[in-house]
Motif scaffolding. Structure first.
Motif, PDB file in Angstrom:
ATOM      1  N   GLU A 152       6.983 -15.221   7.156  1.00  0.00           N
ATOM      2  CA  GLU A 152       7.872 -16.317   7.529  1.00  0.00           C
ATOM      3  C   GLU A 152       9.325 -16.008   7.193  1.00  0.00           C
ATOM      4  O   GLU A 152      10.244 -16.378   7.933  1.00  0.00           O
ATOM      5  N   LYS A 153       9.558 -15.325   6.078  1.00  0.00           N
ATOM      6  CA  LYS A 153      10.914 -15.100   5.579  1.00  0.00           C
ATOM      7  C   LYS A 153      11.450 -13.700   5.872  1.00  0.00           C
ATOM      8  O   LYS A 153      12.552 -13.354   5.459  1.00  0.00           O
ATOM      9  N   ASP A 154      10.670 -12.887   6.579  1.00  0.00           N
ATOM     10  CA  ASP A 154      11.065 -11.514   6.909  1.00  0.00           C
ATOM     11  C   ASP A 154      11.275 -10.680   5.640  1.00  0.00           C
ATOM     12  O   ASP A 154      12.199  -9.872   5.561  1.00  0.00           O
ATOM     13  N   TRP A 155      10.409 -10.878   4.668  1.00  0.00           N
ATOM     14  CA  TRP A 155      10.390 -10.034   3.475  1.00  0.00           C
ATOM     15  C   TRP A 155       9.440  -8.866   3.704  1.00  0.00           C
ATOM     16  O   TRP A 155       8.609  -8.897   4.621  1.00  0.00           O
ATOM     17  N   THR A 156       9.560  -7.851   2.892  1.00  0.00           N
ATOM     18  CA  THR A 156       8.672  -6.690   2.969  1.00  0.00           C
ATOM     19  C   THR A 156       7.596  -6.803   1.896  1.00  0.00           C
ATOM     20  O   THR A 156       7.908  -6.904   0.712  1.00  0.00           O
ATOM     21  N   VAL A 157       6.344  -6.798   2.322  1.00  0.00           N
ATOM     22  CA  VAL A 157       5.237  -6.872   1.371  1.00  0.00           C
ATOM     23  C   VAL A 157       4.943  -5.474   0.833  1.00  0.00           C
ATOM     24  O   VAL A 157       4.749  -4.529   1.598  1.00  0.00           O
ATOM     25  N   VAL A 158       4.920  -5.349  -0.492  1.00  0.00           N
ATOM     26  CA  VAL A 158       4.525  -4.095  -1.143  1.00  0.00           C
ATOM     27  C   VAL A 158       3.233  -4.383  -1.899  1.00  0.00           C
ATOM     28  O   VAL A 158       3.238  -4.713  -3.088  1.00  0.00           O
ATOM     29  N   SER A 159       2.124  -4.285  -1.189  1.00  0.00           N
ATOM     30  CA  SER A 159       0.824  -4.635  -1.760  1.00  0.00           C
ATOM     31  C   SER A 159       0.076  -3.385  -2.193  1.00  0.00           C
ATOM     32  O   SER A 159       0.233  -2.312  -1.597  1.00  0.00           O
ATOM     33  N   ASP A 160      -0.737  -3.527  -3.223  1.00  0.00           N
ATOM     34  CA  ASP A 160      -1.598  -2.408  -3.616  1.00  0.00           C
ATOM     35  C   ASP A 160      -2.977  -2.526  -2.985  1.00  0.00           C
ATOM     36  O   ASP A 160      -3.849  -1.712  -3.270  1.00  0.00           O
ATOM     37  N   THR A 161      -3.171  -3.506  -2.126  1.00  0.00           N
ATOM     38  CA  THR A 161      -4.379  -3.569  -1.318  1.00  0.00           C
ATOM     39  C   THR A 161      -3.982  -3.564   0.148  1.00  0.00           C
ATOM     40  O   THR A 161      -2.842  -3.875   0.496  1.00  0.00           O
ATOM     41  N   SER A 162      -4.904  -3.171   1.012  1.00  0.00           N
ATOM     42  CA  SER A 162      -4.605  -3.040   2.436  1.00  0.00           C
ATOM     43  C   SER A 162      -5.432  -4.024   3.242  1.00  0.00           C
ATOM     44  O   SER A 162      -6.378  -4.631   2.736  1.00  0.00           O
ATOM     45  N   TRP A 163      -5.067  -4.175   4.511  1.00  0.00           N
ATOM     46  CA  TRP A 163      -5.842  -4.966   5.455  1.00  0.00           C
ATOM     47  C   TRP A 163      -5.551  -4.416   6.856  1.00  0.00           C
ATOM     48  O   TRP A 163      -4.635  -3.581   7.015  1.00  0.00           O
ATOM     49  N   PRO A 164      -6.309  -4.812   7.855  1.00  0.00           N
ATOM     50  CA  PRO A 164      -6.113  -4.245   9.193  1.00  0.00           C
ATOM     51  C   PRO A 164      -4.658  -4.369   9.646  1.00  0.00           C
ATOM     52  O   PRO A 164      -4.068  -5.455   9.615  1.00  0.00           O
ATOM     53  N   GLY A 165      -4.074  -3.259  10.039  1.00  0.00           N
ATOM     54  CA  GLY A 165      -2.690  -3.237  10.481  1.00  0.00           C
ATOM     55  C   GLY A 165      -1.686  -3.067   9.367  1.00  0.00           C
ATOM     56  O   GLY A 165      -0.477  -2.950   9.624  1.00  0.00           O
ATOM     57  N   TYR A 166      -2.163  -3.049   8.120  1.00  0.00           N
ATOM     58  CA  TYR A 166      -1.263  -2.885   6.969  1.00  0.00           C
ATOM     59  C   TYR A 166      -1.869  -1.846   6.036  1.00  0.00           C
ATOM     60  O   TYR A 166      -2.680  -2.156   5.157  1.00  0.00           O
ATOM     61  N   GLU A 167      -1.500  -0.600   6.271  1.00  0.00           N
ATOM     62  CA  GLU A 167      -2.073   0.493   5.489  1.00  0.00           C
ATOM     63  C   GLU A 167      -1.024   1.424   4.889  1.00  0.00           C
ATOM     64  O   GLU A 167      -1.255   2.003   3.832  1.00  0.00           O
ATOM     65  N   ARG A 168       0.115   1.607   5.574  1.00  0.00           N
ATOM     66  CA  ARG A 168       1.032   2.645   5.126  1.00  0.00           C
ATOM     67  C   ARG A 168       1.603   2.342   3.737  1.00  0.00           C
ATOM     68  O   ARG A 168       1.666   3.226   2.880  1.00  0.00           O
ATOM     69  N   ILE A 169       2.048   1.123   3.497  1.00  0.00           N
ATOM     70  CA  ILE A 169       2.677   0.807   2.211  1.00  0.00           C
ATOM     71  C   ILE A 169       1.668   0.896   1.065  1.00  0.00           C
ATOM     72  O   ILE A 169       1.971   1.506   0.030  1.00  0.00           O
ATOM     73  N   PRO A 170       0.451   0.333   1.193  1.00  0.00           N
ATOM     74  CA  PRO A 170      -0.541   0.576   0.136  1.00  0.00           C
ATOM     75  C   PRO A 170      -0.802   2.066  -0.069  1.00  0.00           C
ATOM     76  O   PRO A 170      -1.077   2.506  -1.191  1.00  0.00           O
ATOM     77  N   GLY A 171      -0.705   2.844   1.018  1.00  0.00           N
ATOM     78  CA  GLY A 171      -0.847   4.293   0.877  1.00  0.00           C
ATOM     79  C   GLY A 171       0.263   4.893   0.034  1.00  0.00           C
ATOM     80  O   GLY A 171       0.022   5.786  -0.788  1.00  0.00           O
ATOM     81  N   LEU A 172       1.501   4.410   0.199  1.00  0.00           N
ATOM     82  CA  LEU A 172       2.606   4.881  -0.639  1.00  0.00           C
ATOM     83  C   LEU A 172       2.368   4.517  -2.101  1.00  0.00           C
ATOM     84  O   LEU A 172       2.664   5.315  -3.006  1.00  0.00           O
ATOM     85  N   VAL A 173       1.862   3.310  -2.343  1.00  0.00           N
ATOM     86  CA  VAL A 173       1.551   2.894  -3.716  1.00  0.00           C
ATOM     87  C   VAL A 173       0.529   3.853  -4.323  1.00  0.00           C
ATOM     88  O   VAL A 173       0.699   4.345  -5.449  1.00  0.00           O
ATOM     89  N   MET A 174      -0.530   4.155  -3.577  1.00  0.00           N
ATOM     90  CA  MET A 174      -1.545   5.095  -4.055  1.00  0.00           C
ATOM     91  C   MET A 174      -0.965   6.483  -4.263  1.00  0.00           C
ATOM     92  O   MET A 174      -1.312   7.172  -5.231  1.00  0.00           O
ATOM     93  N   GLN A 175      -0.073   6.896  -3.379  1.00  0.00           N
ATOM     94  CA  GLN A 175       0.552   8.205  -3.518  1.00  0.00           C
ATOM     95  C   GLN A 175       1.269   8.320  -4.859  1.00  0.00           C
ATOM     96  O   GLN A 175       1.231   9.377  -5.510  1.00  0.00           O
ATOM     97  N   GLY A 176       1.896   7.241  -5.301  1.00  0.00           N
ATOM     98  CA  GLY A 176       2.562   7.264  -6.603  1.00  0.00           C
ATOM     99  C   GLY A 176       1.622   7.603  -7.735  1.00  0.00           C
ATOM    100  O   GLY A 176       2.021   8.241  -8.724  1.00  0.00           O
ATOM    101  N   TYR A 177       0.357   7.208  -7.610  1.00  0.00           N
ATOM    102  CA  TYR A 177      -0.610   7.430  -8.688  1.00  0.00           C
ATOM    103  C   TYR A 177      -1.086   8.875  -8.785  1.00  0.00           C
ATOM    104  O   TYR A 177      -1.719   9.257  -9.782  1.00  0.00           O
ATOM    105  N   THR A 178      -0.809   9.694  -7.759  1.00  0.00           N
ATOM    106  CA  THR A 178      -1.266  11.086  -7.831  1.00  0.00           C
ATOM    107  C   THR A 178      -0.642  11.834  -8.999  1.00  0.00           C
ATOM    108  O   THR A 178      -1.205  12.831  -9.471  1.00  0.00           O
ATOM    109  N   THR A 179       0.496  11.346  -9.480  1.00  0.00           N
ATOM    110  CA  THR A 179       1.133  11.976 -10.639  1.00  0.00           C
ATOM    111  C   THR A 179       0.196  12.022 -11.837  1.00  0.00           C
ATOM    112  O   THR A 179       0.212  12.984 -12.617  1.00  0.00           O
TER     113      THR A 179
END
Length: 402
Positions: A184-211
């Motif tokens: 509604e507010k045109d904010w960017t969701v940075v979620s650590d869980t995914s859902w259909p159509g929303y995968e790339r950002i949770p993937g970035l979160v997971m990528q951070g954990y590879t360290t």
């Protein structure tokens, strides 16, 4: 509950998108970003030889994320990293030129960040990471917290200047509300869980954990034979299991996912062959793992890279906290929060009940991850019987044996 992975995808190569996210190049990018963090230090890897001998194992190591980036949790690596990446991508589009992490403090980049608001739902730790990342780049954050998040954890997030939004219900309810309001507010969701159509950002979160796993492999004299990692929606477990599968291939360790019995959404996915929502009954003391539906992206990795799934009970999680706080002679003291010692709790349960099924023996080299320190010090003291400061100072609670 103990379940070997009988999924048809077990031990198959990762999906190409996940292999790209969790592979060597992605981990290199995370390390390059971390090099620009003022307070970045490699977290400790502790050997526990006395407990290993007691459990009949060759070696036991704990990677201690209680010291990560001032937030006391592995989550510090995911949310903030995703925020940085998203700000730089938006700045590159707006400025018409490539912008990298070294440019985050430039006036023109910060002016663009100031127009962005990042939203997420949290049990506590992920929200702190997103809020910290937004503050560092000059963006705004709106963090959605459900009824079970403690006042201390809410205050810790608000300390980074985030707008706090309280949600009735549980974590999954807060995820849905964060996504709705952000749209509604045109904010960017940075979620650590995914859902259909929303995968790339949770993937970035997971990528951070590879360290975490990259550091651990460098710190160990030999790769582990077994790894026990706890799961909420499954992000940390998938990141560790996926990276191990990529860098070690057929020589990768046996990987076991551990969950609270009261919130076993990854076990449920393993049974069904796909993520399903599990019933919400009593809350679990393992507050950071109280999730009722596995992330589809995380499950896609775990279906291939995890070897077994198991649950632990409430008292077992608390016992692991207490054991790390009051170790056997010669082992180091470790402060683990309510969810931090769950991997160890799983190992202790597996040694008692599933040793043969997992091939645990005197030659086993086991790695577990303390995913959080005492991120709620008051709750920690209630459960362990001593404050985290006193644990680190070597003081024992009344009645404890030295």
């Amino acid at each position: 509950m103990f379940l070997l992975n009988h999924n048809a995808l077990h031990r198959q190569p990762l999906d190409p998108a996940d292999a790209e996210t969790l592979g060597v190049a992605g981990a290199d990018t995370v390390e390059r970003f971390l090099a620009h963090r003022d307070n970045h230090l490699i977290t400790p890897l502790h050997a526990l030889p006395a407990l290993a001998a007691e459990l009949g194992l060759g070696a036991l190591h704990v990677k201690d994320e209680g010291f990560r980036l001032g937030l006391g949790s592995f989550k510090a690596l995911g949310g903030a990293y995703a925020v940085f990446r998203l700000v730089l991508e938006e700045a590159s589009r707006s400025l018409g030129r490539s912008v990298d992490v070294a440019d985050l403090d430039r006036t023109d980049v910060r002016a663009i960040a100031a127009t962005m608001t990042f939203a997420c739902a949290t049990d506590g730790n992920h929200g702190r990471s997103v809020a910290q990342g937004a503050q560092l780049v000059g963006a705004r954050a709106a963090i959605f917290v459900h009824a079970g998040v403690s006042h201390e954890r809410i205050a810790a997030i608000a300390g980074y200047g985030a707008e706090m939004v309280r949600v009735d219900g549980n974590y999954d309810d807060s995820v849905r509300q964060a996504a709705r309001v952000a749209a509604e507010k045109d904010w960017t969701v940075v979620s650590d869980t995914s859902w259909p159509g929303y995968e790339r950002i949770p993937g970035l979160v997971m990528q951070g954990y590879t360290t975490i796993v990259r550091e651990a492999l460098r710190q160990l004299a030999e790769p582990p034979t077994h790894v026990f990692v706890q799961a909420g929606v499954g992000g940390i477990a998938a990141a560790v299991a996926g990276h191990l599968a990529i860098v070690l291939g057929d020589a990768r360790p046996t990987f076991i996912v551990v969950e609270p019995a009261r919130a076993a959404c990854v076990v449920a996915a393993a049974r069904a062959g796909h993520p399903v929502k599990v019933a919400h009954d009593q809350p679990t003391v393992m507050a950071m793992l109280e999730c009722y539906e596995a992330s589809p992206v995380a499950w896609r990795v775990l279906a291939r890279a995890a070897d077994a799934f198991m649950t632990v009970d409430e008292d077992e999680a608390v016992a692991a906290m207490q054991r790390l706080a009051q170790p056997s002679a010669g082992d180091p003291v470790i402060v683990a929060g309510e969810s931090g010692g769950v991997g160890l709790a799983g190992l202790m349960r597996a040694v008692a009940d599933n040793k043969a099924a997992l091939g645990l023996d005197g030659g086993s080299r086991v790695l577990v991850i303390n995913t959080e320190g005492a991120t709620d010090p008051h709750r920690y003291a209630e459960l362990v019987g001593i404050s985290p400061a006193d644990v680190l100072a070597g003081k024992l609670p009344a009645g404890a044996l030295s």
